[in-house]
Design a protein around this motif. Structure first.
Motif, PDB file in Angstrom:
ATOM      1  N   MET A  58      31.359  29.478  -8.160  1.00 40.23           N
ATOM      2  CA  MET A  58      31.562  30.430  -9.231  1.00 40.23           C
ATOM      3  C   MET A  58      30.729  29.965 -10.426  1.00 40.23           C
ATOM      4  SD  MET A  58      34.977  31.430 -11.403  1.00 40.23           S
ATOM      5  CE  MET A  58      35.912  31.994 -10.027  1.00 40.23           C
ATOM      6  N   SER A  59      30.050  30.867 -11.043  1.00 41.60           N
ATOM      7  CA  SER A  59      29.263  30.536 -12.228  1.00 41.60           C
ATOM      8  C   SER A  59      29.929  31.122 -13.470  1.00 41.60           C
ATOM      9  CB  SER A  59      27.847  31.086 -12.100  1.00 41.60           C
ATOM     10  OG  SER A  59      27.877  32.487 -12.024  1.00 41.60           O
ATOM     11  N   THR A  60      29.540  30.575 -14.607  1.00 41.37           N
ATOM     12  CA  THR A  60      30.098  31.033 -15.867  1.00 41.37           C
ATOM     13  C   THR A  60      28.993  31.620 -16.725  1.00 41.37           C
ATOM     14  OG1 THR A  60      31.783  29.318 -15.816  1.00 41.37           O
ATOM     15  CG2 THR A  60      31.323  30.309 -17.946  1.00 41.37           C
ATOM     16  N   ILE A  61      29.255  32.752 -17.288  1.00 46.06           N
ATOM     17  CA  ILE A  61      28.316  33.376 -18.221  1.00 46.06           C
ATOM     18  C   ILE A  61      29.042  33.497 -19.549  1.00 46.06           C
ATOM     19  CG2 ILE A  61      26.989  35.437 -18.789  1.00 46.06           C
ATOM     20  CD1 ILE A  61      26.796  35.988 -15.778  1.00 46.06           C
ATOM     21  N   THR A  62      28.435  32.966 -20.588  1.00 45.13           N
ATOM     22  CA  THR A  62      29.027  33.034 -21.923  1.00 45.13           C
ATOM     23  C   THR A  62      28.223  34.005 -22.763  1.00 45.13           C
ATOM     24  OG1 THR A  62      29.723  30.740 -21.743  1.00 45.13           O
ATOM     25  CG2 THR A  62      29.674  31.683 -23.955  1.00 45.13           C
ATOM     26  N   VAL A  63      28.919  34.913 -23.417  1.00 42.68           N
ATOM     27  CA  VAL A  63      28.269  35.916 -24.252  1.00 42.68           C
ATOM     28  C   VAL A  63      28.903  35.859 -25.637  1.00 42.68           C
ATOM     29  CG1 VAL A  63      27.835  38.381 -24.557  1.00 42.68           C
ATOM     30  CG2 VAL A  63      27.871  37.403 -22.261  1.00 42.68           C
ATOM     31  N   GLN A  64      28.067  35.872 -26.650  1.00 41.85           N
ATOM     32  CA  GLN A  64      28.570  35.916 -28.017  1.00 41.85           C
ATOM     33  C   GLN A  64      28.127  37.243 -28.623  1.00 41.85           C
ATOM     34  OE1 GLN A  64      27.217  32.692 -30.468  1.00 41.85           O
ATOM     35  NE2 GLN A  64      28.490  33.268 -32.174  1.00 41.85           N
ATOM     36  N   LEU A  65      29.062  37.912 -29.252  1.00 45.77           N
ATOM     37  CA  LEU A  65      28.724  39.179 -29.871  1.00 45.77           C
ATOM     38  C   LEU A  65      29.526  39.346 -31.150  1.00 45.77           C
ATOM     39  CD1 LEU A  65      31.192  41.485 -29.079  1.00 45.77           C
ATOM     40  CD2 LEU A  65      30.322  40.730 -26.873  1.00 45.77           C
ATOM     41  N   LYS A  66      29.097  40.250 -31.972  1.00 49.53           N
ATOM     42  CA  LYS A  66      29.789  40.517 -33.224  1.00 49.53           C
ATOM     43  C   LYS A  66      30.304  41.947 -33.184  1.00 49.53           C
ATOM     44  CE  LYS A  66      29.289  40.550 -38.224  1.00 49.53           C
ATOM     45  NZ  LYS A  66      28.413  40.283 -39.357  1.00 49.53           N
ATOM     46  N   LEU A  67      31.616  42.075 -33.352  1.00 44.43           N
ATOM     47  CA  LEU A  67      32.229  43.393 -33.379  1.00 44.43           C
ATOM     48  C   LEU A  67      32.368  43.850 -34.818  1.00 44.43           C
ATOM     49  CD1 LEU A  67      35.097  42.816 -30.802  1.00 44.43           C
ATOM     50  CD2 LEU A  67      32.870  43.864 -30.398  1.00 44.43           C
ATOM     51  N   THR A  68      32.155  45.108 -35.039  1.00 42.49           N
ATOM     52  CA  THR A  68      32.332  45.678 -36.380  1.00 42.49           C
ATOM     53  C   THR A  68      33.229  46.916 -36.267  1.00 42.49           C
ATOM     54  OG1 THR A  68      30.241  46.855 -36.106  1.00 42.49           O
ATOM     55  CG2 THR A  68      30.147  44.800 -37.323  1.00 42.49           C
ATOM     56  N   PRO A  69      34.512  46.676 -36.010  1.00 44.42           N
ATOM     57  CA  PRO A  69      35.426  47.813 -35.847  1.00 44.42           C
ATOM     58  C   PRO A  69      35.751  48.472 -37.186  1.00 44.42           C
ATOM     59  CG  PRO A  69      36.644  45.772 -35.768  1.00 44.42           C
ATOM     60  CD  PRO A  69      35.182  45.399 -35.840  1.00 44.42           C
ATOM     61  N   ALA A  70      36.116  49.722 -37.106  1.00 47.03           N
ATOM     62  CA  ALA A  70      36.619  50.430 -38.288  1.00 47.03           C
ATOM     63  C   ALA A  70      37.934  49.765 -38.682  1.00 47.03           C
ATOM     64  CB  ALA A  70      36.847  51.901 -37.958  1.00 47.03           C
ATOM     65  N   PRO A  71      38.343  49.877 -39.921  1.00 47.25           N
ATOM     66  CA  PRO A  71      39.584  49.209 -40.373  1.00 47.25           C
ATOM     67  C   PRO A  71      40.804  49.496 -39.488  1.00 47.25           C
ATOM     68  CG  PRO A  71      38.400  50.070 -42.256  1.00 47.25           C
ATOM     69  CD  PRO A  71      37.675  50.567 -41.031  1.00 47.25           C
ATOM     70  N   GLU A  72      40.971  50.739 -39.071  1.00 45.40           N
ATOM     71  CA  GLU A  72      42.126  51.052 -38.227  1.00 45.40           C
ATOM     72  C   GLU A  72      41.996  50.435 -36.835  1.00 45.40           C
ATOM     73  OE1 GLU A  72      39.194  54.458 -38.028  1.00 45.40           O
ATOM     74  OE2 GLU A  72      40.147  53.348 -39.657  1.00 45.40           O
ATOM     75  N   GLN A  73      40.765  50.255 -36.364  1.00 51.79           N
ATOM     76  CA  GLN A  73      40.535  49.605 -35.075  1.00 51.79           C
ATOM     77  C   GLN A  73      40.731  48.092 -35.179  1.00 51.79           C
ATOM     78  OE1 GLN A  73      36.503  51.039 -34.662  1.00 51.79           O
ATOM     79  NE2 GLN A  73      37.100  52.320 -32.905  1.00 51.79           N
ATOM     80  N   ALA A  74      40.426  47.520 -36.331  1.00 51.87           N
ATOM     81  CA  ALA A  74      40.498  46.069 -36.511  1.00 51.87           C
ATOM     82  C   ALA A  74      41.921  45.549 -36.302  1.00 51.87           C
ATOM     83  CB  ALA A  74      39.981  45.678 -37.888  1.00 51.87           C
ATOM     84  N   ALA A  75      42.903  46.252 -36.817  1.00 48.70           N
ATOM     85  CA  ALA A  75      44.294  45.816 -36.667  1.00 48.70           C
ATOM     86  C   ALA A  75      44.723  45.846 -35.205  1.00 48.70           C
ATOM     87  CB  ALA A  75      45.213  46.694 -37.509  1.00 48.70           C
ATOM     88  N   VAL A  76      44.344  46.884 -34.492  1.00 49.13           N
ATOM     89  CA  VAL A  76      44.692  46.999 -33.074  1.00 49.13           C
ATOM     90  C   VAL A  76      43.965  45.932 -32.269  1.00 49.13           C
ATOM     91  CG1 VAL A  76      44.604  48.491 -31.034  1.00 49.13           C
ATOM     92  CG2 VAL A  76      45.181  49.459 -33.273  1.00 49.13           C
ATOM     93  N   LEU A  77      42.704  45.722 -32.565  1.00 48.76           N
ATOM     94  CA  LEU A  77      41.921  44.699 -31.873  1.00 48.76           C
ATOM     95  C   LEU A  77      42.514  43.313 -32.108  1.00 48.76           C
ATOM     96  CD1 LEU A  77      39.481  43.839 -30.210  1.00 48.76           C
ATOM     97  CD2 LEU A  77      38.140  43.853 -32.331  1.00 48.76           C
ATOM     98  N   GLU A  78      42.872  43.013 -33.330  1.00 49.16           N
ATOM     99  CA  GLU A  78      43.454  41.704 -33.642  1.00 49.16           C
ATOM    100  C   GLU A  78      44.773  41.506 -32.885  1.00 49.16           C
ATOM    101  OE1 GLU A  78      44.976  38.902 -37.324  1.00 49.16           O
ATOM    102  OE2 GLU A  78      44.134  40.875 -37.777  1.00 49.16           O
ATOM    103  N   ALA A  79      45.613  42.524 -32.860  1.00 47.45           N
ATOM    104  CA  ALA A  79      46.886  42.430 -32.138  1.00 47.45           C
ATOM    105  C   ALA A  79      46.653  42.219 -30.643  1.00 47.45           C
ATOM    106  CB  ALA A  79      47.720  43.683 -32.379  1.00 47.45           C
TER     107      ALA A  79
END
Length: 55
Positions: A1-22
């Motif tokens: 099994m191999s591992t792939i690491t991806v780094q990304l930056k999310l820029t959710p709308a304020p209402e999406q940010a709370a749901v994403l954090e939860a």
């Protein structure tokens, strides 16, 4: 099994940010729970000691 690491930056709308954090907090809580159980039951095996699959 191999591992792939991806780094990304999310820029959710304020209402999406709370749901994403939860969601991420819940995911982390569950991952910690699984890790704790695996550690307590000895299910974790060091990489060098894993049984090799037989074919």
């Amino acid at each position: 099994m191999s591992t792939i690491t991806v780094q990304l930056k999310l820029t959710p709308a304020p209402e999406q940010a709370a749901v994403l954090e939860a969601t991420l907090r819940a995911l982390n809580d569950h991952a910690n729970h699984v890790s704790r159980i695996a550690h307590e039951t000895g299910a974790l095996v060091p990489a060098g000691h894993r049984a090799r699959a037989r074919h």
